[in-house]
Design an enzyme around this catalytic site. Structure first.
Site, PDB file in Angstrom:
ATOM      1  NE  ARG A 224     -41.568 -15.812  70.561  1.00 36.41           N
ATOM      2  CZ  ARG A 224     -41.229 -16.456  71.689  1.00 36.41           C
ATOM      3  NH1 ARG A 224     -42.049 -17.336  72.226  1.00 36.41           N
ATOM      4  NH2 ARG A 224     -40.089 -16.199  72.288  1.00 36.41           N
ATOM      5  CG  HIS A 272     -46.227 -16.147  75.909  1.00 42.39           C
ATOM      6  ND1 HIS A 272     -45.754 -15.365  74.883  1.00 42.39           N
ATOM      7  CD2 HIS A 272     -45.228 -17.034  76.177  1.00 42.39           C
ATOM      8  CE1 HIS A 272     -44.543 -15.760  74.551  1.00 42.39           C
ATOM      9  NE2 HIS A 272     -44.194 -16.766  75.315  1.00 42.39           N
TER      10      HIS A 272
HETATM   11  P1  NDP Z   1     -34.419 -24.604  68.847  1.00 41.95           P
HETATM   12  O1  NDP Z   1     -33.659 -23.550  68.151  1.00 41.95           O
HETATM   13  O2  NDP Z   1     -33.704 -25.528  69.784  1.00 41.95           O
HETATM   14  O3  NDP Z   1     -35.133 -25.542  67.772  1.00 41.95           O
HETATM   15  C1  NDP Z   1     -35.788 -25.033  66.648  1.00 41.95           C
HETATM   16  C2  NDP Z   1     -36.276 -26.190  65.795  1.00 41.95           C
HETATM   17  O4  NDP Z   1     -37.087 -25.663  64.735  1.00 41.95           O
HETATM   18  C3  NDP Z   1     -35.142 -26.976  65.131  1.00 41.95           C
HETATM   19  O5  NDP Z   1     -35.434 -28.362  65.132  1.00 41.95           O
HETATM   20  C4  NDP Z   1     -35.145 -26.444  63.704  1.00 41.95           C
HETATM   21  O6  NDP Z   1     -34.693 -27.370  62.721  1.00 41.95           O
HETATM   22  C5  NDP Z   1     -36.629 -26.182  63.504  1.00 41.95           C
HETATM   23  N1  NDP Z   1     -36.818 -25.217  62.407  1.00 41.95           N
HETATM   24  C6  NDP Z   1     -36.375 -23.937  62.323  1.00 41.95           C
HETATM   25  N2  NDP Z   1     -36.742 -23.385  61.152  1.00 41.95           N
HETATM   26  C7  NDP Z   1     -37.407 -24.348  60.473  1.00 41.95           C
HETATM   27  C8  NDP Z   1     -38.012 -24.394  59.196  1.00 41.95           C
HETATM   28  N3  NDP Z   1     -37.992 -23.345  58.354  1.00 41.95           N
HETATM   29  N4  NDP Z   1     -38.620 -25.541  58.824  1.00 41.95           N
HETATM   30  C9  NDP Z   1     -38.625 -26.619  59.650  1.00 41.95           C
HETATM   31  N5  NDP Z   1     -38.071 -26.643  60.875  1.00 41.95           N
HETATM   32  C10 NDP Z   1     -37.468 -25.512  61.276  1.00 41.95           C
HETATM   33  O7  NDP Z   1     -35.624 -23.901  69.597  1.00 41.95           O
HETATM   34  P2  NDP Z   1     -36.365 -24.325  70.949  1.00 41.95           P
HETATM   35  O8  NDP Z   1     -36.849 -25.710  70.803  1.00 41.95           O
HETATM   36  O9  NDP Z   1     -35.546 -23.996  72.140  1.00 41.95           O
HETATM   37  O10 NDP Z   1     -37.579 -23.266  70.963  1.00 41.95           O
HETATM   38  C11 NDP Z   1     -38.516 -23.199  69.919  1.00 41.95           C
HETATM   39  C12 NDP Z   1     -39.419 -21.990  70.068  1.00 41.95           C
HETATM   40  O11 NDP Z   1     -40.364 -22.178  71.108  1.00 41.95           O
HETATM   41  C13 NDP Z   1     -38.730 -20.677  70.465  1.00 41.95           C
HETATM   42  O12 NDP Z   1     -38.072 -20.090  69.386  1.00 41.95           O
HETATM   43  C14 NDP Z   1     -39.929 -19.858  70.932  1.00 41.95           C
HETATM   44  O13 NDP Z   1     -40.479 -19.176  69.832  1.00 41.95           O
HETATM   45  C15 NDP Z   1     -40.911 -20.896  71.431  1.00 41.95           C
HETATM   46  N6  NDP Z   1     -41.095 -20.810  72.884  1.00 41.95           N
HETATM   47  C16 NDP Z   1     -42.353 -20.589  73.387  1.00 41.95           C
HETATM   48  C17 NDP Z   1     -42.560 -20.533  74.739  1.00 41.95           C
HETATM   49  C18 NDP Z   1     -43.925 -20.372  75.297  1.00 41.95           C
HETATM   50  O14 NDP Z   1     -44.067 -20.184  76.503  1.00 41.95           O
HETATM   51  N7  NDP Z   1     -44.974 -20.442  74.501  1.00 41.95           N
HETATM   52  C19 NDP Z   1     -41.466 -20.696  75.693  1.00 41.95           C
HETATM   53  C20 NDP Z   1     -40.197 -20.938  75.074  1.00 41.95           C
HETATM   54  C21 NDP Z   1     -40.028 -20.980  73.722  1.00 41.95           C
HETATM   55  P3  NDP Z   1     -33.191 -27.942  62.734  1.00 41.95           P
HETATM   56  O15 NDP Z   1     -33.141 -28.886  63.913  1.00 41.95           O
HETATM   57  O16 NDP Z   1     -33.081 -28.648  61.452  1.00 41.95           O
HETATM   58  O17 NDP Z   1     -32.280 -26.754  62.899  1.00 41.95           O
HETATM   59  C1  OXD Z   2     -39.508 -17.879  75.549  1.00 46.83           C
HETATM   60  C2  OXD Z   2     -40.898 -17.615  75.898  1.00 46.83           C
HETATM   61  O1  OXD Z   2     -39.123 -17.662  74.397  1.00 46.83           O
HETATM   62  O2  OXD Z   2     -41.229 -17.589  77.102  1.00 46.83           O
HETATM   63  O3  OXD Z   2     -38.760 -18.327  76.433  1.00 46.83           O
HETATM   64  O4  OXD Z   2     -41.723 -17.444  75.012  1.00 46.83           O
END
Ligand code: NDP
Ligand code: OXD
Length: 309
Positions: A224, A272
């Protein structure tokens, strides 16, 4: 009891067909097209509906994000009993893995530099390295981080990952928590941010972080915009601490005309588009989740609201 969808008309049309086939007894209504009795709305799917919009449904039980992230939804204004579910679907996962592979190869092979030279009409040699010489570190080992790492494996990059809790992934050196962050950063040539935006991760791509990476490293932000401190990125690029960056998400979106990200020679900017929710596969996942709800089973992608992701 009705399911309400608020968002792109084209997606709503596909989802209406999927729901008619998979959950025929549940009325699937589209905001702006169907007549809605707010008191009947128990389940709502939206991308970034405003708080005032959501407040009109007093019996809302579940809010489904149309995307993988949930930070764009007004969660602070949501009653605590409302469950929040993010989208875990193969279209987003594959799209993100492709984007990260493209970004890592482009940065590793110095594409920003070679494009600048080309545009200036210069034939400039610069030594290139093989993937085996550049360690890629993925921040966030969730659905997207793990898929990105799998896509990178056959390309030959040494791989690291960092998450909140400890993970074990074959072929990936894993680090966890605040304690593991410095050691993770110290060895990455390209850092890829795939974290959710939470109070803990906001601003994590900042000067302090860049300074802990080897000089001349690169950054990919597909998480983000709020993860990145934009001014710190520019300073790090201009000083040579960072070599280049690929940025997909920004604050605000869209960026205003004239923003330095549009013209900086070491920045690749995409609007994005790293991963998009695919109407068909996402509609099937949503219908699966609704069937789980009706059966009283756990939901795929339910968010821990206290944790923020
Ligand atoms: P998940 O919830 O599956 O995974 C999140 C990961 O981040 C987990 O491994 C978690 O750790 C880790 N995490 C969370 N907080 C912390 C922290 N404080 N310190 C270290 N690690 C942390 O999310 P997704 O993989 O599905 O998606 C990730 C993000 O990608 C979304 O939230 C969104 O913001 C972004 N996104 C962007 C898109 C784009 O087009 N640019 C499209 C889709 C998503 P743990 O495993 O230990 O819980
Ligand atoms: C999502 C994105 O969160 O597109 O799926 O950013």
């Amino acid at each position: 009891m009705t399911f309400l969808y608020h968002g792109l008309e084209a997606r709503g049309a596909v989802w209406a067909e999927i729901f008619a086939a998979r959950v025929p007894d549940l009325p699937f209504l589209r905001w702006g097209q169907d007549s809605v009795d707010p008191a009947q709305v128990r389940w709502l799917a939206a991308w970034n509906a405003p708080a005032e919009f959501i407040a009109q449904f007093p019996n809302l039980e579940v809010l489904f994000s149309v995307g993988a992230g949930i930070d764009q939804l007004p969660l602070d204004a949501l009653p605590p009993q409302v469950r929040v579910v993010r989208m875990v679907e193969q279209g987003i996962i594959t799209g993100m893995a492709e984007y990260v592979a493209m970004a890592c190869l482009a940065l590793h092979r110095d594409l920003p530099f070679f494009i600048t030279e080309q545009r200036a009409g210069r034939w400039t040699y610069r030594h290139t390295r093989l993937a085996a010489d550049t360690r890629v570190g993925v921040m966030g080992l969730g659905e997207l981080g793990k898929a990105a790492l799998e896509m990178l494996k056959p390309l030959g990059f040494p791989l690291s990952g960092w998450s909140r809790s400890a993970h074990s992934i074959e072929g990936v050196e894993c680090f966890a928590g605040a304690k593991g962050f410095d050691a993770f950063l110290a060895q990455v040539g390209i850092a890829v941010c795939l974290l959710p935006l939470t109070p803990e991760t906001r601003g994590i791509l900042c000067r302090e972080t860049f300074d802990k990476m080897p000089r001349g490293s690169a950054v990919v932000n597909a998480g983000r915009g709020g993860h990145l401190v934009a001014d710190d990125l520019i300073v790090a690029l201009d000083s040579g601490q960072l070599r280049a960056a690929m940025i997909d998400v920004t604050v605000p979106e869209p960026l205003p005309e004239g923003h330095p990200f549009f013209s900086h020679p070491a920045i690749f900017l995409t609007p994005h588009v790293a991963a998009e929710t695919r109407h068909g596969s996402a509609g099937e996942v949503l219908a699966d989740n609704v069937l789980r709800l009706l059966a009283g089973e756990p939901l795929l992608g339910e968010v821990d609201r206290t944790r923020g992701y």
